[in-house]
Design an enzyme around this catalytic site. Structure first.
Site, PDB file in Angstrom:
ATOM      1  N   ASP A   1       0.573  -0.848  -0.028  1.00  0.00           N
ATOM      2  CA  ASP A   1       0.204   0.055   0.210  1.00  0.00           C
ATOM      3  C   ASP A   1       0.314   1.118  -0.099  1.00  0.00           C
ATOM      4  O   ASP A   1       1.632   1.710   0.964  1.00  0.00           O
ATOM      5  CB  ASP A   1      -1.651   0.164   1.428  1.00  0.00           C
ATOM      6  CG  ASP A   1      -2.110   1.010   1.051  1.00  0.00           C
ATOM      7  OD1 ASP A   1      -2.171   1.838   0.656  1.00  0.00           O
ATOM      8  OD2 ASP A   1      -2.998   0.785   2.421  1.00  0.00           O
TER       9      ASP A   1
ATOM     10  N   ASP B   1      -3.039   2.916  -5.093  1.00  0.00           N
ATOM     11  CA  ASP B   1      -1.703   2.752  -4.287  1.00  0.00           C
ATOM     12  C   ASP B   1      -1.733   1.392  -3.686  1.00  0.00           C
ATOM     13  O   ASP B   1      -1.283   1.352  -2.719  1.00  0.00           O
ATOM     14  CB  ASP B   1      -2.212   3.700  -3.830  1.00  0.00           C
ATOM     15  CG  ASP B   1      -3.470   3.452  -2.672  1.00  0.00           C
ATOM     16  OD1 ASP B   1      -4.052   2.686  -3.084  1.00  0.00           O
ATOM     17  OD2 ASP B   1      -3.769   4.713  -1.639  1.00  0.00           O
ATOM     18  N   GLU B   2      -2.917   0.599  -4.202  1.00  0.00           N
ATOM     19  CA  GLU B   2      -2.633  -0.776  -3.319  1.00  0.00           C
ATOM     20  C   GLU B   2      -2.983  -2.320  -4.010  1.00  0.00           C
ATOM     21  O   GLU B   2      -3.186  -1.935  -4.862  1.00  0.00           O
ATOM     22  CB  GLU B   2      -3.883  -0.847  -2.119  1.00  0.00           C
ATOM     23  CG  GLU B   2      -3.946  -1.871  -1.405  1.00  0.00           C
ATOM     24  CD  GLU B   2      -5.447  -1.401  -0.445  1.00  0.00           C
ATOM     25  OE1 GLU B   2      -5.505  -1.044  -0.246  1.00  0.00           O
ATOM     26  OE2 GLU B   2      -5.440  -2.620  -0.180  1.00  0.00           O
TER      27      GLU B   2
END
Length: 355
Positions: A12, A106-107
């Site tokens: 993350d 973002d993950e």
DNA sequence: TCTGGGGTCCTAGGACCC
DNA sequence: TCTGGGGTCCTAGGACCC
């Protein structure tokens, strides 16, 4: 892959949008940064840097409120194309470690195998992402997706948490239930009515109680997740289920020409993205949020699936004509396309009069 | 100047078919 | 006269995630 051979890494990116703005603008980690819409346009915070979080700012907070908490913060409007470029570099670095499931910009989860459940692997992943992008990631590694996700979240920023095989339930036990995927404010509050606050508390609730309270699917997943059980696989490809575009007006609107023009513009945007993905929509959805925040959605199924902007706009406008209570000012309008089918599969169908 | 935008999944209820 | 159920599709709303 055999369940016992699995190892999942969850990565993350820390405060991604704010971190990218800091890199691009040469700002240090001590600078409070807020990325999001303008306060006078009812914007909210997309990402607050860690320096801004120390003042109480966080994602989804109204920008006006965040700037009251931290007046010295620098606010930047989001630059999504730039963030998408960074995201591609992060994902490409992660993909070197195994099959990758991208969860958001973002993950991501990476299937790293049982031998990947190690601090050494976590450090290697963090170092490569930092070299390639300058960004830090928080990493969790565990036997399954559920636990790796929680692990990536317990130590931030720049965290690394490894949960050894067999320690899943013990790792979760002291944590608040809302650390679990799928437990938000409503579920947390209903669990609190049972005296359940931690995962250890949740383990004590019988399955029948959970199913009776939350329904079959949610009840069963709460039961499993409290124990650290999750056999959902890392999925490298997802089919898109819907495409939508919406806009919130700076001020609530009763102005019909502006509303019709907005429906048309949103429909054009949805149609363009349908075409870009090579899919057609069988259903068009209109979303209205009134000034009092009440949300209404209405949908209409089409005779034939479409990616035609005027078909989408006319359908949305017809829904608007029938469903909008014209005494009530509108805060938000959205147009969505659902029940998507691949464009080529539809075109290959024979016409009814053929043959 | 309270409350964005893009998604996923689940549930309940009605229509419809057998 | 009274009154089945199972299955599927569709719609609306809600919880949740980033």
């Amino acid at each position: 892959m055999d369940v016992d051979d699995r190892g999942v890494l969850c990565a993350d990116v820390d405060a991604m949008f704010a971190s990218i703005e800091a890199i691009e603008r040469g700002l240090g980690p001590e600078v409070p940064i807020l990325v999001g819409g303008a306060p006078e346009e009812r914007g909210v915070v997309s990402t607050a840097s860690y320096a801004a979080r120390r003042f109480g700012c966080h994602s989804a907070m109204p920008m006006a409120q965040a700037l009251r908490l931290c007046p010295q913060a620098l606010r930047f409007p989001p630059r999504h194309a730039l963030y998408a470029e960074y995201s591609r570099r992060v994902m490409s670095a992660l993909a070197a470690f195994g099959p990758l499931e991208q969860m958001s910009i973002d993950e991501a989860f990476v299937e790293v195998g049982r031998s990947g459940i190690s601090e050494a692997l976590g450090r290697a992943v963090k170092e490569i992402v930092r070299q390639e992008t300058g960004l830090t990631v928080s990493v969790g590694i565990a036997r399954n997706k559920l636990v790796s996700k929680v692990a990536s979240d317990v130590q931030k920023p720049d965290g690394l948490t490894v949960v050894p095989v067999g320690q899943e339930a013990a790792f979760l036990a002291p944590l608040s239930v809302d650390r679990l995927e799928g437990v938000g404010p409503k579920t947390r509050a209903r669990l609190a009515d049972f005296g359940v606050h931690t995962c250890a508390d949740l383990v004590r609730l019988p399955l029948e109680t959970l199913v009776a309270t939350f329904g079959r699917a949610v009840g069963q997943s709460l039961y499993d997740h409290a124990r650290g059980c999750d056999d959902s696989p890392v999925v490298t490809h997802h089919n898109l289920k819907q495409i939508s575009q919406e806009t919130t007006f700076a001020r609530d609107l009763l102005d019909r020409p502006r509303l019709w023009a907005t429906v048309r513009a949103l429909s054009n945007g949805v149609a363009r993205r349908l075409q870009a993905h090579g899919v057609l929509a069988r259903t068009v959805t209109l979303k209205l949020r009134y000034a009092d925040f009440q949300l209404v959605s209405r949908s209409a199924s089409l005779v034939a699936p479409t990616d035609d902007p005027s078909v989408i706009a006319n359908t949305a406008a017809a829904l608007m004509r029938v469903n909008w209570d014209r005494r009530r000012a509108i805060r938000l309008i959205g147009v969505g396309a659902t029940r998507l089918v691949p464009a080529e599969s539809w075109l290959q169908l024979p016409l009814p009069l053929d043959g």
